[in-house]
Enzyme design. Structure first.
Site, mmCIF file in Angstrom:
data_model
loop_
_atom_site.group_PDB
_atom_site.id
_atom_site.type_symbol
_atom_site.label_atom_id
_atom_site.label_comp_id
_atom_site.label_asym_id
_atom_site.label_seq_id
_atom_site.Cartn_x
_atom_site.Cartn_y
_atom_site.Cartn_z
ATOM 1 N N TRP A 319 0.843 -1.208 0.000
ATOM 2 C CA TRP A 319 0.000 0.000 0.000
ATOM 3 C C TRP A 319 0.870 1.248 0.000
ATOM 4 C CZ3 TRP A 319 -0.331 4.087 3.444
ATOM 5 C CH2 TRP A 319 -1.420 4.948 3.294
ATOM 6 N N HIS A 320 2.014 1.179 0.658
ATOM 7 C CA HIS A 320 2.856 2.362 0.787
ATOM 8 C C HIS A 320 3.571 2.735 -0.508
ATOM 9 C CE1 HIS A 320 2.250 1.919 5.140
ATOM 10 N NE2 HIS A 320 2.649 3.174 5.221
ATOM 11 N N GLY A 321 3.768 1.812 -1.398
ATOM 12 C CA GLY A 321 4.445 2.176 -2.624
ATOM 13 C C GLY A 321 4.608 1.009 -3.571
ATOM 14 N N PHE A 459 2.366 8.171 -1.887
ATOM 15 C CA PHE A 459 1.415 7.196 -1.366
ATOM 16 C C PHE A 459 -0.017 7.566 -1.679
ATOM 17 C CE2 PHE A 459 4.935 7.332 1.928
ATOM 18 C CZ PHE A 459 5.695 6.436 1.217
#
Length: 459
Positions: A319-321, A459
């Protein structure tokens, strides 16, 4: 980009808040929706249609789920379609080029990357929208009939770009009826200014050291300077993200909303289990409520529980990258959370000093995984961290940043909160002086500085 966005926010806020406060009660959400769309369109005008489509699709899905409450197949279909649409938008913009590059590497060919930019805040508002449709399906909230109110929830400008992740159930009552008191506005102004100070006076100042370390080149670092650099990034990401969250919570208060807390002094934690109860709390709550618990959570066999944790933390990292280092970062926490659940947590609870050392040593290593996307450079940096290679280069940077490190340590502990509540709060003039000083220094920094990164932009 970020500097101009913050300066635009300063110019935008007085007009937006004046229009909002002067609007009749029935029109406040409409004004909020228009102002939020204008704010978003200033930064990303070409992606406003996607935002509007997300609002319409999920608004219709919520009404449909309610309308066909007796027909489970239709309700499930509507829920799945809304999730596919929302996640499809997130996947396309955030992960398409990642999968194309990996597929090309697997097949021994090269795919031309698509010329697409990541819409601002898409990771945050996608999760917020999904929380609404899922909660309507589960019967936790009523479907929103008023599209203006629903649109205001989706594009609420204070937390649209960088969180916290505000679920519909957090503010659904306030969307319908809220009061705005002078003490609430004053508290909101205070939180906004303190969040701004956290971002520009602490995060930017200490983050400059990490930027210098990157500029030197990881292969040229002594071991002490490598550790100083990653400690700087450790503080930078905390004060950057918690600062933005605090600004959003403050703006929410000024509008009559109570957004959930997102950080609670995570660097005082004695375990990674505790750390994730204190860090990015709204994201952890979202994954726990909408992924971990539906998969069975802790109410299953140990092997299945560990599998659930693996899936959740792989997704948390991703989800973060759109890069493998973020997946590795998520799995780093998965590994230590499993160890703590298996046997380590009771040991940490008995030895407080050792527990703090355990977190303080390993946490910067996790942020190295987070900060460095190139695996070759990541390997070089880890080698330097444990190379036992001496040198005097770090003394120069310690002299330049020593006071900043002391300030970062102090402001990352509850000591500042206790000090504020016991001494500052009792004297109105001291509060005004402190907040005024932070505001003046922050604005002066923004006007003068050229270094003002937005770490969570991607993000």
């Amino acid at each position: 980009m970020v500097f101009s966005s913050i300066m635009f926010l300063f110019r935008f806020m007085p007009v937006a808040f004046l229009a909002y406060y002067l609007a009749p009660k029935k029109l406040k959400n409409f004004v909020l929706l228009v102002c939020s769309l204008f704010f978003y369109s200033w930064g990303e005008p070409r992606y406003v249609p996607i935002m509007l489509a997300s609002i319409l699709v999920n608004y219709a899905a919520g009404l449909g789920i309610k309308r066909f409450g007796h027909n489970r197949k239709v309700r499930v279909t509507l829920l799945v379609l809304s999730i596919i649409f929302t996640m499809g938008m997130l996947f396309f913009f955030k992960y398409t080029n990642f999968f194309l590059s990996n597929l090309g590497a697997l097949l021994g060919t090269t795919f031309q990357p698509l010329d697409i930019a990541l819409p601002l805040g898409i990771s945050f508002y996608s999760f917020q929208i999904m929380s609404y449709t899922i909660d309507v399906y589960l019967g936790k909230v009523e479907a929103e009939k008023n599209i203006i109110d629903f649109g205001a929830f989706v594009v609420l400008f204070p937390q649209l770009i960088a969180g916290p992740i505000v679920k519909y159930s957090d503010i659904n009552r306030e969307l319908k009826s809220r009061t705005i008191t002078l003490p609430q506005v004053e508290d909101g102004v205070r939180l906004f200014i303190m969040g701004l100070g956290s971002k520009v006076l602490l995060a930017n100042t200490i983050g400059a050291l990490w930027t210098e370390v990157e500029g030197i080149g990881f292969a040229n670092l002594s071991m002490p300077l490598a550790w100083l650099g990653i400690l700087a990034y450790t503080f930078q990401i905390y004060f950057d993200f918690s600062g933005y969250s605090l600004m959003a919570i403050g703006l929410g208060k000024m509008l009559g909303f109570e957004f959930p807390q997102n950080f609670n002094f995570p660097y005082i934690s004695r375990s990674f289990t505790e750390f994730w109860r204190r860090w990015h709390m709204t994201l952890g709550s979202w994954f726990r409520e909408y992924m971990y618990i539906p998969m069975g959570g802790n109410r299953v066999s140990k092997p299945r529980m560990y599998f659930n944790l693996f899936v959740v933390w792989a997704f948390t990292g991703f989800w973060h990258g759109a890069s493998w280092n973020f997946v590795l970062w998520g799995l780093f926490f998965f590994a230590f959370l499993v160890l703590e659940k298996a046997f380590l947590k009771p040991v940490l609870e008995r030895h407080h000093v050792a527990a703090h050392f355990y977190v303080c040593l390993l946490l910067p290593l996790s942020w190295a995984l987070f900060a460095i996307t190139d695996f070759q450079q990541l390997g070089i940096f880890f080698q330097q961290l444990f190379s036992f290679q001496g040198g005097t280069d770090w003394l120069y940077y310690l002299r330049n940043y020593g006071v900043t490190f002391l300030a970062a340590i102090f402001f990352s502990t509850p000591v500042i909160k206790i000090w504020y509540e016991r001494f500052i709060c009792k004297h109105a003039w001291l509060k005004i002086l402190l907040i005024g000083a932070v505001l003046v220094l922050s604005v002066a920094y923004l006007v003068d500085a050229t270094y003002n990164p937005f770490l969570y932009f991607r993000f």
